[in-house]
Design a protein around this motif. Structure first.
Motif, PDB file in Angstrom:
ATOM      1  N   TRP A 172      53.551 114.685  26.553  1.00 27.66           N
ATOM      2  CA  TRP A 172      52.835 114.829  25.281  1.00 27.66           C
ATOM      3  C   TRP A 172      53.800 115.140  24.141  1.00 27.66           C
ATOM      4  O   TRP A 172      53.684 114.566  23.048  1.00 27.66           O
ATOM      5  N   ARG A 175      55.483 112.074  22.732  1.00 23.46           N
ATOM      6  CA  ARG A 175      54.607 110.969  22.337  1.00 23.46           C
ATOM      7  C   ARG A 175      55.191 110.149  21.188  1.00 23.46           C
ATOM      8  O   ARG A 175      55.064 108.929  21.174  1.00 23.46           O
ATOM      9  N   GLY A 176      55.868 110.787  20.252  1.00 22.73           N
ATOM     10  CA  GLY A 176      56.523 110.056  19.171  1.00 22.73           C
ATOM     11  C   GLY A 176      57.657 109.187  19.703  1.00 22.73           C
ATOM     12  O   GLY A 176      57.847 108.052  19.264  1.00 22.73           O
ATOM     13  N   ASN A 177      58.383 109.724  20.670  1.00 25.15           N
ATOM     14  CA  ASN A 177      59.454 108.946  21.292  1.00 25.15           C
ATOM     15  C   ASN A 177      58.886 107.742  22.038  1.00 25.15           C
ATOM     16  O   ASN A 177      59.485 106.664  22.023  1.00 25.15           O
ATOM     17  N   LEU A 178      57.732 107.938  22.680  1.00 22.23           N
ATOM     18  CA  LEU A 178      57.093 106.818  23.384  1.00 22.23           C
ATOM     19  C   LEU A 178      56.723 105.712  22.405  1.00 22.23           C
ATOM     20  O   LEU A 178      56.961 104.526  22.681  1.00 22.23           O
ATOM     21  N   ARG A 179      56.154 106.097  21.264  1.00 18.18           N
ATOM     22  CA  ARG A 179      55.824 105.088  20.243  1.00 18.18           C
ATOM     23  C   ARG A 179      57.076 104.347  19.799  1.00 18.18           C
ATOM     24  O   ARG A 179      57.089 103.126  19.690  1.00 18.18           O
ATOM     25  N   ASP A 180      58.152 105.100  19.556  1.00  9.38           N
ATOM     26  CA  ASP A 180      59.399 104.474  19.117  1.00  9.38           C
ATOM     27  C   ASP A 180      60.013 103.606  20.209  1.00  9.38           C
ATOM     28  O   ASP A 180      60.582 102.555  19.916  1.00  9.38           O
ATOM     29  N   PHE A 182      58.377 101.923  22.556  1.00 14.54           N
ATOM     30  CA  PHE A 182      57.596 100.683  22.635  1.00 14.54           C
ATOM     31  C   PHE A 182      57.822  99.782  21.419  1.00 14.54           C
ATOM     32  O   PHE A 182      57.738  98.567  21.525  1.00 14.54           O
ATOM     33  N   ALA A 183      58.136 100.407  20.276  1.00 11.53           N
ATOM     34  CA  ALA A 183      58.382  99.620  19.068  1.00 11.53           C
ATOM     35  C   ALA A 183      59.851  99.213  18.917  1.00 11.53           C
ATOM     36  O   ALA A 183      60.190  98.509  17.971  1.00 11.53           O
ATOM     37  N   ARG A 185      62.380 101.247  18.295  1.00  7.17           N
ATOM     38  CA  ARG A 185      63.025 102.035  17.236  1.00  7.17           C
ATOM     39  C   ARG A 185      63.657 103.319  17.739  1.00  7.17           C
ATOM     40  O   ARG A 185      64.166 104.108  16.930  1.00  7.17           O
ATOM     41  N   GLU A 186      63.621 103.590  19.023  1.00 10.39           N
ATOM     42  CA  GLU A 186      64.106 104.869  19.536  1.00 10.39           C
ATOM     43  C   GLU A 186      65.623 104.973  19.356  1.00 10.39           C
ATOM     44  O   GLU A 186      66.354 104.008  19.525  1.00 10.39           O
TER      45      GLU A 186
END
Length: 189
Positions: A172, A175-180, A182-183, A185-186
């Protein structure tokens, strides 16, 4: 004794070595710079290897020490795991720093070291391998932490519930890292 140790573990977990070290050395507050995370990876970006290693050791000990104390006073592994989880919660939501903490990976590794060394070694090996292959700390954490659950279920089933909650909290917090991720951008090292 359990509740006292759980409370003390939370207070110990609330000590943020990244924030304290940045204040002592005049480095930028990790919550407001870099990735915004009060952890060793962001300290590496902001303040260099020495402060990152000190942050890592401090955060690891925050998870390890309460579990070792709980073991030393005779609490069972399940109680030790819950106490370790309290230390991680302290790291995630530190009382002393307006509940803005890190992501809990190093503190969770300390808990695992105290609870069941083979699970900790598996997590560390998985983190190192994933980081070596991808140069992405968040992905390494997201792979390493859940990987230990089957081993714990098999060898230490009484700690599975608190360790599953610990894993869910870490996922949890990422979660921001997961978004990045998948996009695409990480951040990478």
């Amino acid at each position: 004794m359990f509740w006292l140790l759980a409370f003390l573990a939370y207070l110990l977990g609330s000590l943020s070595f990244a924030i304290l070290l940045s204040r002592l050395t005049g480095s930028p507050d990790p919550r407001g710079s870099g990735s915004g995370n009060a952890g060793a990876t962001n300290m590496l970006r902001l303040a260099g290897k020495k402060l990152a290693i000190l942050t890592l050791i401090g955060d690891l000990c925050k998870g390890l020490i309460p579990v070792l104390i709980a073991n030393g006073v005779g609490l069972d592994p399940r109680q030790q795991a819950w106490i370790g989880l309290c230390a991680v919660i302290g790291h995630l939501f530190p009382l002393y720093f307006r509940f803005r903490g890190g992501k809990g990976v190093a503190t969770a590794a300390g808990v695992l070291l105290g609870l069941y060394l083979p699970a900790a070694l598996l997590a560390i090996a998985a983190w190192l391998l994933t980081f070596y292959l991808t140069r992405t700390s968040s992905l390494a954490a997201l792979i390493a932490t859940p990987l230990t659950l089957p081993l714990l279920a098999w060898q230490e089933p009484q700690v599975l519930m608190p360790m599953t909650l610990l894993t869910l909290l870490i996922v949890w917090r990422h979660r921001g890292n997961l978004r990045d991720l998948f996009a695409g951008r990480e951040r990478h090292f």
